[in-house]
Design a protein around this motif. Structure first.
Motif, mmCIF file in Angstrom:
data_model
loop_
_atom_site.group_PDB
_atom_site.id
_atom_site.type_symbol
_atom_site.label_atom_id
_atom_site.label_comp_id
_atom_site.label_asym_id
_atom_site.label_seq_id
_atom_site.Cartn_x
_atom_site.Cartn_y
_atom_site.Cartn_z
ATOM 1 N N LEU A 1 -6.636 22.581 90.566
ATOM 2 C CA LEU A 1 -7.969 22.401 89.976
ATOM 3 C C LEU A 1 -7.908 21.415 88.806
ATOM 4 O O LEU A 1 -8.821 20.596 88.638
ATOM 5 C CB LEU A 1 -8.551 23.747 89.532
ATOM 6 C CG LEU A 1 -9.933 23.661 88.884
ATOM 7 C CD1 LEU A 1 -10.958 22.953 89.771
ATOM 8 C CD2 LEU A 1 -10.441 25.058 88.501
ATOM 9 N N VAL A 2 -6.839 21.472 88.028
ATOM 10 C CA VAL A 2 -6.642 20.470 86.970
ATOM 11 C C VAL A 2 -6.605 19.070 87.586
ATOM 12 O O VAL A 2 -7.282 18.144 87.110
ATOM 13 C CB VAL A 2 -5.349 20.737 86.167
ATOM 14 C CG1 VAL A 2 -5.059 19.578 85.218
ATOM 15 C CG2 VAL A 2 -5.455 22.036 85.381
ATOM 16 N N SER A 3 -5.849 18.904 88.650
ATOM 17 C CA SER A 3 -5.731 17.601 89.313
ATOM 18 C C SER A 3 -7.095 17.118 89.819
ATOM 19 O O SER A 3 -7.453 15.947 89.663
ATOM 20 C CB SER A 3 -4.744 17.678 90.475
ATOM 21 O OG SER A 3 -3.479 18.094 90.017
ATOM 22 N N LYS A 4 -7.869 18.036 90.397
ATOM 23 C CA LYS A 4 -9.204 17.676 90.887
ATOM 24 C C LYS A 4 -10.134 17.305 89.731
ATOM 25 O O LYS A 4 -10.985 16.422 89.862
ATOM 26 C CB LYS A 4 -9.794 18.839 91.701
ATOM 27 C CG LYS A 4 -9.135 19.025 93.059
ATOM 28 C CD LYS A 4 -9.652 20.295 93.735
ATOM 29 C CE LYS A 4 -8.845 20.614 94.983
ATOM 30 N NZ LYS A 4 -9.104 21.987 95.459
ATOM 31 N N THR A 5 -9.977 17.999 88.605
ATOM 32 C CA THR A 5 -10.781 17.673 87.415
ATOM 33 C C THR A 5 -10.448 16.268 86.927
ATOM 34 O O THR A 5 -11.350 15.473 86.613
ATOM 35 C CB THR A 5 -10.530 18.702 86.292
ATOM 36 O OG1 THR A 5 -10.770 20.019 86.792
ATOM 37 C CG2 THR A 5 -11.432 18.439 85.105
ATOM 38 N N LEU A 6 -9.169 15.934 86.892
ATOM 39 C CA LEU A 6 -8.762 14.580 86.483
ATOM 40 C C LEU A 6 -9.257 13.533 87.481
ATOM 41 O O LEU A 6 -9.572 12.408 87.095
ATOM 42 C CB LEU A 6 -7.238 14.519 86.316
ATOM 43 C CG LEU A 6 -6.677 15.315 85.134
ATOM 44 C CD1 LEU A 6 -5.148 15.358 85.195
ATOM 45 C CD2 LEU A 6 -7.131 14.736 83.795
ATOM 46 N N ALA A 7 -9.355 13.905 88.751
ATOM 47 C CA ALA A 7 -9.915 12.996 89.759
ATOM 48 C C ALA A 7 -11.409 12.767 89.510
ATOM 49 O O ALA A 7 -11.919 11.654 89.726
ATOM 50 C CB ALA A 7 -9.686 13.537 91.157
ATOM 51 N N GLU A 8 -12.120 13.810 89.047
ATOM 52 C CA GLU A 8 -13.535 13.646 88.676
ATOM 53 C C GLU A 8 -13.673 12.688 87.495
ATOM 54 O O GLU A 8 -14.577 11.848 87.459
ATOM 55 C CB GLU A 8 -14.160 15.009 88.324
ATOM 56 C CG GLU A 8 -14.330 15.939 89.510
ATOM 57 C CD GLU A 8 -15.252 15.386 90.581
ATOM 58 O OE1 GLU A 8 -16.392 14.999 90.261
ATOM 59 O OE2 GLU A 8 -14.816 15.313 91.747
ATOM 60 N N SER B 1 -2.071 12.557 93.523
ATOM 61 C CA SER B 1 -2.566 11.826 94.698
ATOM 62 C C SER B 1 -4.092 11.779 94.736
ATOM 63 O O SER B 1 -4.679 10.750 95.080
ATOM 64 C CB SER B 1 -2.007 12.425 95.989
ATOM 65 O OG SER B 1 -2.448 13.749 96.146
ATOM 66 N N VAL B 2 -4.758 12.884 94.343
ATOM 67 C CA VAL B 2 -6.229 12.892 94.379
ATOM 68 C C VAL B 2 -6.808 11.923 93.334
ATOM 69 O O VAL B 2 -7.862 11.324 93.559
ATOM 70 C CB VAL B 2 -6.810 14.315 94.169
ATOM 71 C CG1 VAL B 2 -6.592 15.168 95.399
ATOM 72 C CG2 VAL B 2 -6.245 14.995 92.940
ATOM 73 N N ILE B 3 -6.107 11.775 92.218
ATOM 74 C CA ILE B 3 -6.540 10.831 91.180
ATOM 75 C C ILE B 3 -6.358 9.395 91.684
ATOM 76 O O ILE B 3 -7.263 8.557 91.583
ATOM 77 C CB ILE B 3 -5.710 11.036 89.882
ATOM 78 C CG1 ILE B 3 -5.813 12.479 89.391
ATOM 79 C CG2 ILE B 3 -6.128 10.043 88.801
ATOM 80 C CD1 ILE B 3 -4.753 12.869 88.374
ATOM 81 N N GLU B 4 -5.192 9.150 92.252
ATOM 82 C CA GLU B 4 -4.864 7.780 92.673
ATOM 83 C C GLU B 4 -5.693 7.325 93.876
ATOM 84 O O GLU B 4 -6.004 6.137 93.995
ATOM 85 C CB GLU B 4 -3.353 7.666 92.885
ATOM 86 C CG GLU B 4 -2.669 7.594 91.522
ATOM 87 C CD GLU B 4 -1.185 7.903 91.495
ATOM 88 O OE1 GLU B 4 -0.620 8.230 92.563
ATOM 89 O OE2 GLU B 4 -0.617 7.833 90.400
ATOM 90 N N GLU B 5 -6.116 8.270 94.718
ATOM 91 C CA GLU B 5 -7.041 7.927 95.816
ATOM 92 C C GLU B 5 -8.360 7.410 95.255
ATOM 93 O O GLU B 5 -8.905 6.416 95.738
ATOM 94 C CB GLU B 5 -7.309 9.166 96.691
ATOM 95 C CG GLU B 5 -6.225 9.455 97.713
ATOM 96 C CD GLU B 5 -6.372 10.840 98.334
ATOM 97 O OE1 GLU B 5 -7.526 11.337 98.417
ATOM 98 O OE2 GLU B 5 -5.337 11.426 98.704
ATOM 99 N N VAL B 6 -8.864 8.083 94.234
ATOM 100 C CA VAL B 6 -10.116 7.666 93.582
ATOM 101 C C VAL B 6 -9.953 6.273 92.968
ATOM 102 O O VAL B 6 -10.801 5.394 93.148
ATOM 103 C CB VAL B 6 -10.555 8.677 92.501
ATOM 104 C CG1 VAL B 6 -11.699 8.140 91.664
ATOM 105 C CG2 VAL B 6 -10.936 10.008 93.130
#
Length: 261
Positions: free
Chosen positions: A21-28, A251-256
């Motif tokens: 969830l932290v990773s997804k938040t950073l992706a947001e 990875s979710v951050i870098e995809e964005v």
């Protein structure tokens, strides 16, 4: 002295859920971070996203910290307050995030390069990420805390950068900061032996110039003494045999970021 809290496989899965969830938040954050917006607007976005996902921002009111993210531009190393600072082209913006979900913490940080940055900044960001990867390679059963620490220090200093000594990584789980401390400098083969069930937040904080830092009178903000930029990357990692289990992800951050470029 508090003891190390060794986690069960079930606990590690709960920490993984929080860390992702932290990773997804950073992706947001990655979706909207750009020149012209304030760091406070990123903080509000992260706060709402964490709450909407059934979790609590771990940093909010932690020791009196007033925000959900630590956002540290340029020469700020860590613990910067989100405020009315307007992000500029060429900035490095380090964003540190933590959440509590199902009573377990996750913790991760990422340094964003805004637009076109200098060659020095690019090298600093690349080397800091490499320091984290090299440290994680050592985060396995039978190694020691000093092996993680030395991996960071050797790579950073080999590239001419300063390693912050006053701030360290840490155990993470039912508390945001648990034993053991995980420094970014040290001797190979020294310190506590790594065992299955340990979960660590490994977080290189690397300065473009001197290792020396200044602590601000606000009790939180830390900047480089020479005002050169700093970078910060962090993963939550479970110690395993053979290879560490990285519970957070970039990875979710870098995809964005790839989609935006």
């Amino acid at each position: 002295m508090s003891k190390i809290h060794y986690k069960s496989l079930e606990e590690i899965e709960l920490i993984r859920e929080s860390s992702l969830l932290v990773s997804k938040t950073l992706a947001e954050v990655a979706k909207v971070i750009k020149p012209g917006i304030t760091t406070l607007s990123l903080d509000k976005l992260a706060h709402d996203f964490i709450r909407d996902n059934g979790a609590v921002p771990a940093f909010l009111n932690y020791g009196g910290f007033p925000n959900s993210l630590c956002i540290s531009p340029n020469e700020q190393v860590v613990h910067g307050f989100p405020n009315d600072y307007v992000i500029q082209e060429g900035d490095l913006i380090s964003v540190d995030c933590g959440v509590i979900k199902n009573n377990y913490f996750g913790d991760s940080a990422y340094t964003f390069s805004i637009g076109e940055t200098s060659e020095e900044q690019k090298k600093l960001v690349k080397v800091t990420q490499e320091c984290l990867a090299l440290a994680i390679e050592k985060a396995v059963v039978g190694m020691r805390i000093g092996d993680i620490a030395h991996a960071v220090q050797f790579h950073a200093e080999s590239n001419g950068f300063g390693v912050v000594r006053e701030l360290v990584g840490h155990g993470v789980g039912v508390k945001l900061h648990e034993k053991p401390e995980v420094p970014n400098y040290g001797k190979r083969g020294s310190g506590i032996k790594l065992e299955e069930g340990m979960v660590l937040a490994i977080e290189p904080m690397i300065n473009a110039g001197t290792a020396a830092v200044k602590f601000w009178s606000d009790g939180w903000t830390v900047t480089t003494k020479d005002n050169k930029p700093s970078a910060h990357f962090e993963h939550t990692v479970a110690i395993k045999k053979g290879k560490a289990d990285v519970l957070s992800t970039f990875s979710v951050i870098e995809e964005v970021l790839k989609e935006k470029s």
